[in-house]
Design a protein around this motif. Sequence first.
Motif, PDB file in Angstrom:
ATOM      1  N   ASP A  89      37.029  24.563  -0.182  1.00 42.98           N
ATOM      2  CA  ASP A  89      36.644  23.439  -1.138  1.00 42.98           C
ATOM      3  C   ASP A  89      37.257  23.286  -2.081  1.00 42.98           C
ATOM      4  OD1 ASP A  89      34.422  23.386   0.630  1.00 42.98           O
ATOM      5  OD2 ASP A  89      32.873  24.384  -0.911  1.00 42.98           O
ATOM      6  N   ASP A 272      34.034  19.054   7.729  1.00 44.33           N
ATOM      7  CA  ASP A 272      32.777  19.855   6.979  1.00 44.33           C
ATOM      8  C   ASP A 272      33.013  19.443   5.428  1.00 44.33           C
ATOM      9  OD1 ASP A 272      32.031  20.770   9.576  1.00 44.33           O
ATOM     10  OD2 ASP A 272      32.849  22.512   9.158  1.00 44.33           O
ATOM     11  N   PHE A 273      34.006  19.578   4.950  1.00 50.70           N
ATOM     12  CA  PHE A 273      34.149  19.581   3.550  1.00 50.70           C
ATOM     13  C   PHE A 273      33.716  17.958   3.137  1.00 50.70           C
ATOM     14  CE2 PHE A 273      36.381  17.447  -0.249  1.00 50.70           C
ATOM     15  CZ  PHE A 273      35.784  18.436  -1.127  1.00 50.70           C
ATOM     16  N   SER A 276      29.870  17.516   3.148  1.00 48.32           N
ATOM     17  CA  SER A 276      29.181  18.261   2.279  1.00 48.32           C
ATOM     18  C   SER A 276      29.395  17.376   0.705  1.00 48.32           C
ATOM     19  CB  SER A 276      29.986  19.653   1.759  1.00 48.32           C
ATOM     20  OG  SER A 276      29.532  20.333   0.684  1.00 48.32           O
ATOM     21  N   GLU A 279      27.370  14.177   1.234  1.00 46.08           N
ATOM     22  CA  GLU A 279      26.093  14.501   0.719  1.00 46.08           C
ATOM     23  C   GLU A 279      25.733  14.661  -0.575  1.00 46.08           C
ATOM     24  OE1 GLU A 279      25.313  17.688   3.364  1.00 46.08           O
ATOM     25  OE2 GLU A 279      24.587  16.490   5.218  1.00 46.08           O
ATOM     26  N   GLU A 280      26.626  15.345  -1.497  1.00 44.33           N
ATOM     27  CA  GLU A 280      26.343  15.536  -2.672  1.00 44.33           C
ATOM     28  C   GLU A 280      26.400  14.302  -3.523  1.00 44.33           C
ATOM     29  OE1 GLU A 280      28.607  17.996  -6.567  1.00 44.33           O
ATOM     30  OE2 GLU A 280      29.239  18.361  -4.352  1.00 44.33           O
TER      31      GLU A 280
END
Length: 288
Positions: A89, A272-273, A276, A279-280
């Motif tokens: 991340d 995937d990052f 994520s 969505e944040e």
Amino acid sequence: MQGIIVKGIAGFYYVKVGEKVYECKARGKFRFNEMTPIVGDRVLISVDGDKGVIDKIQTRFNELKRPLVANITQAFVVFAMRNPNFNNDLFNKFLVLCEAKEIKPVICFNKIDMASDDEISNMKSIIETIGYEYVMLNAKSGIGMDALKDKLSGNVTVVCGVSGVGKSTIFNGLVGKEAMQTGDVSEKIKRGKHTTRHSELIELNGGFLVDTPGFSSLDIKFLETEELKELFPEFLKYSDMCKFSGCLHYKEPECEVKEAVNQGKIHKSRYDFYVSALEELKARRKYK
């Protein structure tokens, strides 16, 4: 005359013009315009002997807050293969911030002596699917340092990365002296230490190197949701082929970016990052 601010201390700015450095003050008008000269600024100065006055600050194409420096063109993004272990991340946040600031990243994987051949191969595969340049390093023994030095020419470069990955060792290896105090990684909290208190540009190999680590803040919440996808360069060659022109490569059908992930053309860890982070950002916008 036109030059570049290489150092600023207590209201004095040191401007390099050709081979000469002039000690300059800024005209009062900058205070009224709420713009203060900072290291890295391209400026026009008037000179009387060895002293000068900054008359104009040229338009900045980017600016970092920590360290406070302008017009960075390149970042050596340093991560260690071990001690501290690789953090996916944080790695991707550094790359997104580089793209957002229009800074060219060069990925530096340090401490390669601690990693297996499979681990090194995996790291290389991630970077190669993105298309970034990378250098495999063992900074303490000098492995890979010549390749980094070659990349300084024509750039204003900052060295950045999480604590303990060897930024100071890399910096000292580039400049050939202990310009930054190297600090051992705390065994208890795994955090590095550095003692540099102000930014300065050091001229090296036909370019400039910022003497303080960059991107101490990794907040990407300032980004818009629609902007995020543009900061993943490996998405771009597929995004025009998506069924929907405004595709966020998220839940939309017939998305070529998601298909490229399924085919291994885009590394799944990167996607995937992205999901994520998206969505944040969407959640932050919803409750703002």
